[in-house]
Design a protein around this motif. Structure first.
Motif, short mmCIF file in Angstrom:
data_model
loop_
_atom_site.label_atom_id
_atom_site.label_comp_id
_atom_site.label_asym_id
_atom_site.label_seq_id
_atom_site.Cartn_x
_atom_site.Cartn_y
_atom_site.Cartn_z
N ARG A 1 0.85 -1.18 0.00
CA ARG A 1 0.00 0.00 0.00
C ARG A 1 0.89 1.23 0.00
N TYR B 1 -7.80 3.74 -1.21
CA TYR B 1 -8.35 3.75 0.14
C TYR B 1 -8.32 5.15 0.73
N CYS B 2 -9.40 5.50 1.39
CA CYS B 2 -9.48 6.74 2.15
C CYS B 2 -9.07 6.44 3.59
N SER B 3 -8.40 7.40 4.23
CA SER B 3 -7.96 7.17 5.60
C SER B 3 -7.99 8.47 6.39
N ALA C 1 1.32 4.54 6.40
CA ALA C 1 -0.02 4.08 6.72
C ALA C 1 -0.27 3.97 8.22
N TYR D 1 -2.31 6.55 10.28
CA TYR D 1 -3.74 6.71 10.05
C TYR D 1 -4.53 5.63 10.80
N TYR E 1 -8.12 5.26 10.81
CA TYR E 1 -9.38 4.82 10.21
C TYR E 1 -9.19 4.61 8.71
N TRP E 2 -9.83 3.57 8.20
CA TRP E 2 -9.69 3.21 6.80
C TRP E 2 -11.03 2.81 6.20
#
Length: 125
Positions: free
Chosen positions: A45, A95-97, A109, A112, A114-115
């Motif tokens: 990712r 993906y939004c985070s 990553a 962050y 929340y995903w």
């Protein structure tokens, strides 16, 4: 329950455009840094773009700088990713985070909390 839901993905030809949206619910993410990451098959990712809670600071990966634009509408609890001049190598699940850090963190990553579930973007050559 906090939730991030991405939409707007799809199939597009090289050179085309797409606009991704990320709708947040369950809590307000107005004070959170929001970001987009992507993951291609067989790859790690990777960071794409981030925007500070106030919208006054953004960050982009070198691979999308100048082609993608991240923005946010706090009253709608929504974040956007406008993707122009798409290339086949942009093909990935996006993906939004959300990060509780007030300033845009590094492109990692683990910053962050929340995903979302992701939305598929496929760019054909």
């Amino acid at each position: 329950q906090e939730q991030l839901v991405e939409s707007g993905g799809g199939l597009v030809q090289a050179g085309g455009s797409l606009r991704l949206s990320c709708a947040a619910s369950g809590r307000t993410f107005m004070s959170y840094t929001m970001a987009w990451f992507r993951q291609a098959p067989g790859k790690e990712r990777e960071f794409v773009a981030a925007i500070r809670w106030s919208g006054d600071t953004t960050a982009y990966s070198d691979s999308v700088q100048g082609r993608f634009t991240i923005s946010r509408h706090n009253t709608k609890n929504t974040v956007y990713l406008q993707m122009n001049s798409l290339k086949p190598e942009d093909t990935a699940v996006y993906y939004c985070s959300a990060s509780p850090l007030k300033d845009v963190p590094g492109p990692w990553a683990y910053e962050y909390d929340y995903w979302g579930q992701g939305t598929q973007v496929t760019v054909s050559s």
